[in-house]
Design a protein around this motif. Structure first.
Motif, PDB file in Angstrom:
ATOM      1  N   GLN A   1       9.542  -2.943   1.389  1.00 34.91           N
ATOM      2  CA  GLN A   1       9.743  -2.397   0.056  1.00 34.91           C
ATOM      3  C   GLN A   1       8.399  -1.910  -0.498  1.00 34.91           C
ATOM      4  OE1 GLN A   1      13.485  -5.339  -1.183  1.00 34.91           O
ATOM      5  NE2 GLN A   1      11.613  -5.348  -2.405  1.00 34.91           N
TER       6      GLN A   1
ATOM      7  N   ASN B   1       7.041  -2.329  -3.313  1.00 38.25           N
ATOM      8  CA  ASN B   1       6.274  -3.346  -4.040  1.00 38.25           C
ATOM      9  C   ASN B   1       5.640  -4.372  -3.107  1.00 38.25           C
ATOM     10  OD1 ASN B   1       9.128  -4.094  -3.733  1.00 38.25           O
ATOM     11  ND2 ASN B   1       8.540  -6.008  -4.732  1.00 38.25           N
TER      12      ASN B   1
ATOM     13  N   GLU C   1      11.156  -0.997  -6.405  1.00 37.56           N
ATOM     14  CA  GLU C   1      11.205  -1.873  -5.237  1.00 37.56           C
ATOM     15  C   GLU C   1      12.062  -1.290  -4.114  1.00 37.56           C
ATOM     16  OE1 GLU C   1      12.323  -5.763  -6.661  1.00 37.56           O
ATOM     17  OE2 GLU C   1      10.424  -6.017  -7.754  1.00 37.56           O
TER      18      GLU C   1
ATOM     19  N   ASN D   1       5.944  -4.205  -8.574  1.00 37.07           N
ATOM     20  CA  ASN D   1       6.833  -5.356  -8.753  1.00 37.07           C
ATOM     21  C   ASN D   1       7.647  -5.212 -10.036  1.00 37.07           C
ATOM     22  OD1 ASN D   1       6.297  -6.924  -6.470  1.00 37.07           O
ATOM     23  ND2 ASN D   1       4.489  -7.865  -7.379  1.00 37.07           N
TER      24      ASN D   1
END
Length: 345
Positions: free
Chosen positions: A42, A44, A55, A51
């Motif tokens: 992902q 993030n 994501e 975050n």
């Protein structure tokens, strides 16, 4: 309905900057992000700054192409042509932030990049996407070559002087300085912190790959073959480009008159700011924005015009200009998603 956009090479610096800008674009939806190095992770996980914000999982390029209306290619030279061929076959638009479509001459591309064109026919319809100079050619095209960062600062800075035939281009010397993000995310000895911190030096002197792109644009603007002396330098900062350009004036003209020409030329351009006489373009004032600041100076002793041009290499020199091109491509106001105010400190 929002435009579905995809970013290929999303984990490089230009890709991340695109995501940062596109997340605030009211008419764009980031439908897919792709990365060879971090596929199936992902965003993030690679950049914790995302975050709770973005994501999305990184997918392969074919999946990204299928999901999107327009693709931003943030990949090294030699890789975008294949992406363009895939996009063309599916009716998708491509905005290439790499070098594959910037040069009109295959011979020049072979000389400076060591590669030949894989799909020559695609280059015939590709447009060099510097909006302030070639806006009318951008709308409706399928492939946009997003200009290089150095060439953007230089072309915008010199446009007024070239258009009004103010300078002898055979005397032109270009001195440019860039932050380390211009070298990309992969570590090199030159950009390694102990080597670049507290250091300042030219690199690729008179042999930088942006040279033919600079010469190509100045040749188009002037209507004749132009060769330049171009020397880039590496600044021990993260982002920004400042180009200082020197050339002998071809006519007896005051700095006030030159300034008035520039102000008139750029009066309707939202992202080019011609500073008042006495001010000097400064990287700090364009950081994290899509602005290009231009200041004009005259060395009356030598009869030389000095033009200083400052941009953020990751925004107006890459991701911001790419979004500006997307806005033109889809008939949106150019400033959409790009009202980025530089931080004051």
């Amino acid at each position: 309905m929002k435009i579905k956009v995809g970013v290929i090479g999303a984990t490089g610096y230009a890709g991340v900057e695109l995501i940062r800008i596109l997340l605030s674009h009211p008419n764009a939806e980031i439908a897919a992000v792709s990365s060879v190095s971090f596929q199936d992770q992902q965003m993030n996980e690679v950049y914790p700054v995302f975050n709770g914000i973005f994501e999305k999982k990184l997918v392969d390029e074919d999946t990204a192409i299928e999901a999107c209306d327009v693709l931003f290619a943030c990949v090294p030279h030699g890789l975008s042509e294949v992406l363009a061929e895939k996009c063309s076959g599916k009716g998708k638009k491509l905005i290439d932030l790499g070098a594959d479509f910037r040069l009109k001459s295959e011979e020049a591309y072979r000389e400076w990049y060591g590669l030949s064109y894989k799909f020559p026919q695609l280059h015939e319809g590709a447009v060099y996407g510097l909006p302030e100079l070639f806006r009318d050619q951008i709308a409706g095209c399928e492939i946009i070559a997003n200009p290089g960062c150095y060439p953007t600062s230089i072309a915008l800075g010199l446009y007024g002087a070239v258009k009004n035939e103010l300078i002898d281009l055979s005397t032109l010397v270009i001195d440019s300085k860039s932050g380390t993000t211009g070298a990309g995310r992969s570590l090199t000895q030159t950009t390694h912190y102990p080597d670049c911190n507290e250091s300042f030096a030219p690199y690729k002197t008179a042999c930088h790959r942006h040279t033919p792109e600079i010469e190509q644009t100045l040749s188009i603007l002037s209507g004749r073959d132009v060769k330049v002396t171009f020397v880039p330098h590496l600044l021990p900062i993260n982002r920004g480009i400042i180009s200082t350009m020197y050339a002998r004036l071809t006519k007896d003209i005051s700095l006030e008159s030159i300034h008035a020409m520039y102000v008139n030329l750029y009066q309707d351009e939202q992202f080019v700011r011609v500073l008042k006489l006495g001010d000097t373009a400064n990287l700090k004032n364009v950081r994290c924005s899509n602005f290009c600041d231009i200041s004009l100076h005259l060395d009356s002793r030598t009869g030389r015009l000095i033009v200083v041009s400052a941009i953020d290499n990751m925004v107006k020199g890459a991701a911001g200009q790419a979004v500006q091109n997307m806005n033109i491509l889809f008939g949106m106001p150019e400033e959409t998603g790009l009202r980025l105010v530089p931080p004051s400190f």
